[in-house]
Design a protein around this motif. Structure first.
Motif, PDB file in Angstrom:
ATOM      1  N   HIS A 213       0.829  -1.205   0.000  1.00  0.00           N
ATOM      2  CA  HIS A 213       0.000   0.000   0.000  1.00  0.00           C
ATOM      3  C   HIS A 213       0.861   1.251   0.000  1.00  0.00           C
ATOM      4  CE1 HIS A 213      -2.875   3.081   1.323  1.00  0.00           C
ATOM      5  NE2 HIS A 213      -3.773   2.300   0.761  1.00  0.00           N
ATOM      6  N   HIS A 214       1.779   1.359   0.970  1.00  0.00           N
ATOM      7  CA  HIS A 214       2.693   2.501   0.960  1.00  0.00           C
ATOM      8  C   HIS A 214       3.911   2.241   1.833  1.00  0.00           C
ATOM      9  CE1 HIS A 214       0.034   3.656   4.465  1.00  0.00           C
ATOM     10  NE2 HIS A 214       1.203   4.006   4.999  1.00  0.00           N
ATOM     11  N   VAL A 215       4.931   3.051   1.598  1.00  0.00           N
ATOM     12  CA  VAL A 215       6.091   3.137   2.470  1.00  0.00           C
ATOM     13  C   VAL A 215       6.126   4.559   2.992  1.00  0.00           C
ATOM     14  CG1 VAL A 215       7.634   3.627   0.499  1.00  0.00           C
ATOM     15  CG2 VAL A 215       8.595   2.805   2.669  1.00  0.00           C
ATOM     16  N   ALA A 216       6.425   4.716   4.295  1.00  0.00           N
ATOM     17  CA  ALA A 216       6.283   6.019   4.942  1.00  0.00           C
ATOM     18  C   ALA A 216       7.611   6.525   5.480  1.00  0.00           C
ATOM     19  CB  ALA A 216       5.269   5.947   6.081  1.00  0.00           C
ATOM     20  N   PHE A 217       7.864   7.810   5.226  1.00  0.00           N
ATOM     21  CA  PHE A 217       9.017   8.511   5.792  1.00  0.00           C
ATOM     22  C   PHE A 217       8.517   9.581   6.745  1.00  0.00           C
ATOM     23  CE2 PHE A 217      10.890   6.617   2.075  1.00  0.00           C
ATOM     24  CZ  PHE A 217      12.188   6.323   2.468  1.00  0.00           C
ATOM     25  N   ALA A 218       9.261   9.790   7.831  1.00  0.00           N
ATOM     26  CA  ALA A 218       8.871  10.753   8.858  1.00  0.00           C
ATOM     27  C   ALA A 218       9.591  12.081   8.665  1.00  0.00           C
ATOM     28  CB  ALA A 218       9.186  10.197  10.250  1.00  0.00           C
ATOM     29  N   THR A 219       8.902  13.155   9.030  1.00  0.00           N
ATOM     30  CA  THR A 219       9.512  14.469   9.182  1.00  0.00           C
ATOM     31  C   THR A 219       9.497  14.823  10.667  1.00  0.00           C
ATOM     32  OG1 THR A 219       7.421  15.678   8.955  1.00  0.00           O
ATOM     33  CG2 THR A 219       8.631  15.198   6.927  1.00  0.00           C
ATOM     34  N   HIS A 220      10.206  15.918  11.023  1.00  0.00           N
ATOM     35  CA  HIS A 220      10.204  16.326  12.420  1.00  0.00           C
ATOM     36  C   HIS A 220       8.883  16.974  12.833  1.00  0.00           C
ATOM     37  CE1 HIS A 220      14.860  16.439  12.851  1.00  0.00           C
ATOM     38  NE2 HIS A 220      14.362  15.357  13.411  1.00  0.00           N
ATOM     39  N   GLU A 221       8.325  17.794  11.960  1.00  0.00           N
ATOM     40  CA  GLU A 221       7.159  18.609  12.317  1.00  0.00           C
ATOM     41  C   GLU A 221       6.165  18.618  11.169  1.00  0.00           C
ATOM     42  OE1 GLU A 221       6.773  19.985  15.231  1.00  0.00           O
ATOM     43  OE2 GLU A 221       8.800  19.958  16.082  1.00  0.00           O
ATOM     44  N   LYS A 222       4.921  18.988  11.476  1.00  0.00           N
ATOM     45  CA  LYS A 222       3.916  19.047  10.420  1.00  0.00           C
ATOM     46  C   LYS A 222       4.190  20.159   9.428  1.00  0.00           C
ATOM     47  CE  LYS A 222       0.524  21.244  13.552  1.00  0.00           C
ATOM     48  NZ  LYS A 222       1.264  20.978  14.817  1.00  0.00           N
ATOM     49  N   HIS A 223       4.901  21.226   9.837  1.00  0.00           N
ATOM     50  CA  HIS A 223       5.191  22.288   8.872  1.00  0.00           C
ATOM     51  C   HIS A 223       6.116  21.792   7.774  1.00  0.00           C
ATOM     52  CE1 HIS A 223       9.325  23.160  10.168  1.00  0.00           C
ATOM     53  NE2 HIS A 223       8.917  23.090  11.414  1.00  0.00           N
ATOM     54  N   ASN A 224       6.903  20.725   8.048  1.00  0.00           N
ATOM     55  CA  ASN A 224       7.735  20.137   6.994  1.00  0.00           C
ATOM     56  C   ASN A 224       6.865  19.535   5.894  1.00  0.00           C
ATOM     57  OD1 ASN A 224       9.550  19.021   9.763  1.00  0.00           O
ATOM     58  ND2 ASN A 224      10.324  20.613   8.407  1.00  0.00           N
ATOM     59  N   ILE A 225       5.749  18.934   6.291  1.00  0.00           N
ATOM     60  CA  ILE A 225       4.822  18.371   5.313  1.00  0.00           C
ATOM     61  C   ILE A 225       4.174  19.478   4.491  1.00  0.00           C
ATOM     62  CG2 ILE A 225       2.630  17.132   5.083  1.00  0.00           C
ATOM     63  CD1 ILE A 225       3.529  15.307   7.339  1.00  0.00           C
ATOM     64  N   LEU A 226       3.811  20.556   5.130  1.00  0.00           N
ATOM     65  CA  LEU A 226       3.228  21.682   4.392  1.00  0.00           C
ATOM     66  C   LEU A 226       4.238  22.251   3.402  1.00  0.00           C
ATOM     67  CD1 LEU A 226       1.318  23.486   7.293  1.00  0.00           C
ATOM     68  CD2 LEU A 226       0.419  21.849   5.618  1.00  0.00           C
ATOM     69  N   ALA A 227       5.515  22.270   3.775  1.00  0.00           N
ATOM     70  CA  ALA A 227       6.545  22.756   2.860  1.00  0.00           C
ATOM     71  C   ALA A 227       6.650  21.868   1.629  1.00  0.00           C
ATOM     72  CB  ALA A 227       7.884  22.835   3.583  1.00  0.00           C
ATOM     73  N   ILE A 228       6.494  20.549   1.812  1.00  0.00           N
ATOM     74  CA  ILE A 228       6.506  19.640   0.665  1.00  0.00           C
ATOM     75  C   ILE A 228       5.337  19.946  -0.265  1.00  0.00           C
ATOM     76  CG2 ILE A 228       6.247  17.222  -0.031  1.00  0.00           C
ATOM     77  CD1 ILE A 228       7.738  16.492   2.577  1.00  0.00           C
ATOM     78  N   CYS A 229       4.169  20.200   0.304  1.00  0.00           N
ATOM     79  CA  CYS A 229       3.010  20.554  -0.519  1.00  0.00           C
ATOM     80  C   CYS A 229       3.265  21.840  -1.296  1.00  0.00           C
ATOM     81  CB  CYS A 229       1.773  20.711   0.357  1.00  0.00           C
ATOM     82  SG  CYS A 229       1.192  19.204   1.137  1.00  0.00           S
ATOM     83  N   ASP A 230       3.827  22.846  -0.628  1.00  0.00           N
ATOM     84  CA  ASP A 230       4.132  24.103  -1.300  1.00  0.00           C
ATOM     85  C   ASP A 230       5.135  23.884  -2.431  1.00  0.00           C
ATOM     86  OD1 ASP A 230       2.434  25.694   0.194  1.00  0.00           O
ATOM     87  OD2 ASP A 230       3.975  26.271   1.647  1.00  0.00           O
ATOM     88  N   LYS A 231       6.135  23.051  -2.186  1.00  0.00           N
ATOM     89  CA  LYS A 231       7.146  22.775  -3.212  1.00  0.00           C
ATOM     90  C   LYS A 231       6.524  22.078  -4.419  1.00  0.00           C
ATOM     91  CE  LYS A 231      11.720  20.677  -3.822  1.00  0.00           C
ATOM     92  NZ  LYS A 231      12.841  19.990  -3.126  1.00  0.00           N
ATOM     93  N   LEU A 232       5.682  21.087  -4.164  1.00  0.00           N
ATOM     94  CA  LEU A 232       5.020  20.396  -5.262  1.00  0.00           C
ATOM     95  C   LEU A 232       4.156  21.356  -6.071  1.00  0.00           C
ATOM     96  CD1 LEU A 232       4.077  17.120  -3.390  1.00  0.00           C
ATOM     97  CD2 LEU A 232       5.587  17.255  -5.378  1.00  0.00           C
TER      98      LEU A 232
END
Length: 370
Positions: A213-232
């Motif tokens: 189904h998936h493989v998961a990588f962790a970030t330190h904080e949720k703002h790191n995930i938002l940064a990935i969305c902004d980059k995409l």
């Protein structure tokens, strides 16, 4: 009735954690661009056919192997064990189960030594190893950090038709269930299991399987995930976002699901909770609870339930699928007759709402018609 897998008489290997995944990709350059230039995983080693990648805090050789091949698939779910002797234990455990096994003292991939690969009773290609080449842990290399830095491999998620059967086998392997999803009739739709003291090292999701189904990588904080969305978004690659960002009910983690160029699903994950005490309580979610998969109650897109990656046997051939015969989570929650709730008492009004009556207070939310 759920079948069971015999419990071997020999001890299970002492698994420490999920360690890496080997995936087959059809366009190595395109996949490398996605994982390195977009997600900022670090290259440990590469040649014309293979790229070895690791996250910022990893000290073993890699967390992800991209291997060029004719068909996108998963070649190995790899676990580290506690000592060299535990590789022997893994081999004995699966031989008693009658599973195909292969052992290589030199390892199957670069940077990993003595290893055993098995096709487990569920059909998945598992690997167990201890010996590893150490590389520089990049935790202090702030010059290499990006706003969306991936710091650890967190977990795998596997699709299998009979979740209770899978849970029993994984418990024999030494895994402990932290959370699961059930209905009032006792049907189990998914289960989360761990070795390290987090919510999971792998999870079993009910569906036609075996698939990844998936493989998961962790970030330190949720703002790191938002940064990935902004980059995409800035790269005009928002189509790579399948689901999220959001917060799970199960695991309490903040999440984002992406699809790589071959359709392999990657979760970016952060801020779940500690589970290491011996009496850590299991959390069971009602399959009809809107907040189990997304704490904010947002609907799950159908592709998240239906799509998953092919897995390979030890000879590199796709493993045939077995159909799930138990109820489908997608059908019972977002199908034509699916009923879900945010507050349990709302379920009492389901009949009125779905029959078109004005009686009762509606919990309908835009998107549930998916």
């Amino acid at each position: 009735m759920t079948q069971t897998i015999p419990t071997p008489s020999v001890p299970a290997p002492d698994v420490v954690r999920c360690a890496y995944m080997e995936i087959v990709v059809t366009d190595l350059k395109r996949s490398r661009d996605f994982y390195v230039d977009v997600l900022d995983l670090q290259v440990t080693w590469e040649d014309e056919t293979t790229v070895y990648l690791r996250s910022m805090e990893e000290f073993i050789h890699h967390n992800l192997v991209l291997r060029q091949g004719p068909e996108a698939a998963v070649a190995a779910f790899s676990f580290r064990v506690r000592s060299p002797e535990e590789v022997d234990a893994a081999e004995a455990f699966y031989r008693e189960l009658g599973c195909p096994t292969q052992r290589r003292a030199e390892g199957f991939v670069r940077g990993i030594g003595d290893s055993v690969r098995v096709q487990d009773p569920l059909g998945f290609p598992y690997e167990f190893f201890y010996d590893v080449e150490h590389v520089e842990r990049l935790a202090w290399r702030y010059d290499l950090y990006s706003p969306g830095a991936l710091v650890r491999l967190d977990h795998f998620n596997q699709v299998t038709p009979d979740v209770p059967k899978a849970v029993g086998y994984m418990e024999d392997l030494g895994f402990r269930v932290t959370e699961d999803i059930q209905d009032g009739d006792g049907t189990v739709y998914a289960a989360w299991m761990r070795r390290k003291p987090t919510v999971h090292d792998t999870a079993m999701t009910g569906g036609d399987g075996p698939r990844m189904h998936h493989v998961a990588f962790a970030t330190h904080e949720k703002h790191n995930i938002l940064a990935i969305c902004d980059k995409l978004g800035a790269l005009r690659m928002s189509d790579a976002i399948e689901r999220g960002p959001g917060r799970h009910g199960v695991s309490n983690a903040f999440y984002l699901y992406l699809r790589d160029p071959d359709g392999h699903r990657i979760e970016i994950y952060t801020q779940d909770y500690y589970t290491g005490d011996p009496d850590n309580p299991r959390v069971t979610w009602d399959v009809h609870d809107n907040q189990r998969r997304d704490w904010w109650g947002n609907p799950v897109v159908p592709s998240w339930y239906t799509d998953a990656s092919t897995v390979l046997d030890l000879e590199g051939k796709p493993v045939p699928l077995t159909a799930r015969t138990d109820d489908s989570e997608m059908e019972v929650t977002i199908g034509a007759d699916g009923f879900s709730y945010t507050r349990r008492e709302d379920a009492e009004n389901d009949f009125a709402k779905h029959s078109g009556s004005d009686d009762g207070e509606s919990e309908f939310k835009l998107g549930h018609q998916l």
